[in-house]
Design an enzyme around this catalytic site. Structure first.
Site, PDB file in Angstrom:
ATOM      1  N   GLU A  94      44.243  51.482  44.530  1.00 13.12           N
ATOM      2  CA  GLU A  94      44.300  51.030  45.973  1.00 13.12           C
ATOM      3  C   GLU A  94      45.052  50.253  46.766  1.00 13.12           C
ATOM      4  OE1 GLU A  94      41.908  48.532  49.675  1.00 13.12           O
ATOM      5  OE2 GLU A  94      43.872  48.264  47.681  1.00 13.12           O
ATOM      6  N   ASP A 120      43.588  47.872  40.316  1.00 15.61           N
ATOM      7  CA  ASP A 120      45.353  47.911  40.358  1.00 15.61           C
ATOM      8  C   ASP A 120      45.330  46.530  41.261  1.00 15.61           C
ATOM      9  OD1 ASP A 120      44.296  49.015  42.378  1.00 15.61           O
ATOM     10  OD2 ASP A 120      45.966  49.156  42.892  1.00 15.61           O
TER      11      ASP A 120
HETATM   12  C1  LIG Z   1      41.185  44.816  52.079  1.00 13.28           C
HETATM   13  C2  LIG Z   1      41.758  45.346  50.594  1.00 13.28           C
HETATM   14  N1  LIG Z   1      41.454  44.545  49.867  1.00 13.28           N
HETATM   15  C3  LIG Z   1      43.041  45.002  50.618  1.00 13.28           C
HETATM   16  O1  LIG Z   1      43.791  44.331  50.123  1.00 13.28           O
HETATM   17  N2  LIG Z   1      43.535  47.057  51.214  1.00 13.28           N
HETATM   18  C4  LIG Z   1      44.375  47.227  51.136  1.00 13.28           C
HETATM   19  C5  LIG Z   1      45.005  48.612  50.840  1.00 13.28           C
HETATM   20  C6  LIG Z   1      46.054  48.702  51.153  1.00 13.28           C
HETATM   21  C7  LIG Z   1      46.285  49.747  51.933  1.00 13.28           C
HETATM   22  N3  LIG Z   1      48.008  50.236  51.978  1.00 13.28           N
HETATM   23  C8  LIG Z   1      48.153  49.538  50.682  1.00 13.28           C
HETATM   24  N4  LIG Z   1      47.231  48.754  50.374  1.00 13.28           N
HETATM   25  C9  LIG Z   1      45.164  46.468  52.580  1.00 13.28           C
HETATM   26  O2  LIG Z   1      44.340  46.451  53.320  1.00 13.28           O
HETATM   27  O3  LIG Z   1      46.633  46.644  52.710  1.00 13.28           O
HETATM   28 ZN   LIG Z   2      41.427  44.895  46.970  1.00 12.60          ZN
HETATM   29 ZN   LIG Z   3      44.449  44.454  48.622  1.00  6.33          ZN
END
Ligand SMILES: C[C@H](N)C(=O)N[C@@H](Cc1c[nH]cn1)C(=O)O
Ligand SMILES: [Zn+2]
Ligand SMILES: [Zn+2]
Length: 480
Positions: free
Chosen positions: A167, A101
């Site tokens: 994610e 996603d």
């Molecule tokens: C580090 C990873 N690629 C990422 O972007 N994670 C998101 C996960 C997240 C948590 N809530 C919404 N998205 C982030 O760190 O924001």
């Molecule tokens: Zn990511």
């Molecule tokens: Zn991300």
């Protein structure tokens, strides 16, 4: 005669254009998990991956995590695609995780080109939503396996994979699947590798051994039963937006300090070894200011900036639902608004304690306003921080692979962002987890004009393969 790894590298070089076309195909699927109207596209992306792995000979299992309530709309959660490629008891088993996603993206947000059409610029940037986060790396594992098969190269390990489609929206449903499958689908896993973060700079690769957690909140203020005319009612009713703006301003100051009492109490003390780990990293304020397009950096030196990214909690305010935001001048008093903010959490913060402190703070501050409106604090999703030692043989193998591809020893870094399931894998599978990023610091993940450099994409595909070959010959016993 060239080694299998050298032969693999040659093939990756020869197939560069084909790999870019594959990235084009997946970027064109707008798999935005937070947008109810795009849910079909998220599912299509998961099915695309499953079909392509199955065509290669992998055994896949589609797990549907159940339903989600998104703003009152009941939606099917997108599938988690579990897979197994190779099952040779003489080989090690590596589990890879990634997400298919992406964050939302609209041309009118300021993109130079359509976010879901991959564009390659003259200076080698592959621009498109998801290019670096996380479609490039997810595709990298598949292209690595396909390249081995097409060339008749022996695949060095058994590969298990777990690709999710939520994610970017809190990984809803995934923890339960990992727990349930720990002794089933994931049985036999020797190590885990996740490629879903970024280098610290733009030149030097890194291996990552820590992530911050995230606790996401909605702060809802409800007032009158309907929006009102500000000329008629302004100054005569308690305005939800006024209360909200006051409350949001009590959370954090302009220098980034969180104003919620007690929030820093659980933060881990710094050790001498940790202080030394900042030496020699490829990170400069000059480069960061360039990436930011303006020097808006709060801190005086690089070390302080990294500490506020890696080991100190931060609070960001993301937006307000229900507020007027369109161009033009609308003289409305919104009846109900929802402010959205999140805290990035660090060792040793407990999410439940964070929610308790934030709620107590907002209750106290709201009490001071003397407002007749109604306030609600809702924790919408949370993910835990993760911190591990980079001395494990899994990291040693990844460092050797990096040296082979890039000719340099990688930096050891922590990540300011969050990948909530990292700790779930570590705890439930009882094996080491490594983060092996493909993209660079200036990729603009979550931002406009997200890109992955052609160099990082192609060398990244080499790196994933080289890492699997290194794992195959590495003794994974942890030295005493
Ligand atoms: C580090 C990873 N690629 C990422 O972007 N994670 C998101 C996960 C997240 C948590 N809530 C919404 N998205 C982030 O760190 O924001
Ligand atoms: Zn990511
Ligand atoms: Zn991300």
């Amino acid at each position: 005669m060239s080694s299998p790894v050298d032969r693999y590298f040659e093939l990756v070089d020869q197939n560069q254009q084909k790999f870019i076309e594959a990235l084009r195909e997946v970027v064109a699927i707008p798999s935005v998990s937070s947008d109810a109207s795009r849910r079909g596209e998220v599912v299509r992306m998961g099915e695309w991956l499953q079909a392509r792995w199955e065509a290669l000979g992998a055994t896949c299992k589609r797990v549907d995590p159940g339903k989600q309530d998104l703003h009152g709309v009941e939606l099917d959660l997108p599938p988690v695609i579990l897979g197994q490629y190779g099952n040779d008891s003489s080989k090690k088993t590596v589990l890879v995780y990634g997400h298919y996603d992406v964050q939302p993206a609209l041309l009118e947000d300021g993109w130079d080109t359509d976010p879901f059409t991959l564009v390659e610029t003259a200076d080698g940037r592959l621009v498109g939503r998801g290019s670096t986060d996380d479609k490039g790396p997810v595709l990298g594992w598949l292209l690595c396996a396909e390249t081995h098969k097409q060339a008749g190269l022996e695949f060095p390990v058994n590969l298990k994979f777990c690709f999710e489609g939520m994610e970017e929206s809190g990984s809803e449903g995934l923890d339960e699947i990992i727990v349930a499958e720990a002794d089933k689908w994931f049985k036999g896993t020797d190590v885990v590798c996740i490629s879903d973060n970024y280098w610290l700079g733009t030149k030097k690769p890194c291996l990552t051994h820590g992530l911050r957690g995230v606790s996401y909140f909605h702060l809802e203020i409800s007032g009158p039963g309907a929006d009102l005319h500000s000329g008629v009612f302004g100054g005569t009713v308690h305005e939800p937006m006024v209360d909200l703006v006051h409350l949001l301003a009590t959370l954090v100051d302009s220098s980034g300090r969180i104003k919620v009492a007690g929030i820093y109490d659980q933060v881990m003390e710094e050790t001498e070894a940790e202080e030394q780990s900042y030496e020699g990293l490829e990170f400069s304020h000059a480069a960061l200011a360039g990436d930011l397009k303006r020097d808006v950096i709060i801190h005086a030196d690089e070390r302080a900036t990294l500490k506020h990214r890696w080991r100190i909690p931060t609070l960001s305010i993301h937006g307000v639902e229900g507020a007027f935001y369109a161009p033009g001048d609308k003289t409305v008093i919104p009846a109900r608004v929802r402010g959205k903010f999140s805290l990035r959490t660090v060792p040793n913060m407990e999410p439940a304690r964070v929610a308790e402190l934030v709620t107590a703070h907002l209750n106290a501050e709201f009490g001071k306003l003397g407002s007749k409106n109604v306030m609600r604090v809702i924790e919408t999703h949370g993910g835990r921080w993760w911190y591990s030692s980079p001395k494990h043989p899994n990291f040693v193998a990844a460092a050797r692979a990096t040296e082979r591809v890039y000719g340099v020893t990688p930096d050891l870094t922590r990540e300011g962002g969050s990948i909530p399931v990292t700790l779930t894998f570590e705890e439930n599978l009882g094996v080491n987890v490594l983060l092996l990023p493909m993209g660079a610091a200036d990729d603009g993940a979550h931002s406009i004009n997200e890109k992955l450099d052609r160099r990082n994409y192609i060398c990244g595909i080499k790196l994933l393969g080289a890492y699997l070959h290194e794992i195959a010959v590495t003794d994974l016993t942890v030295p005493a």
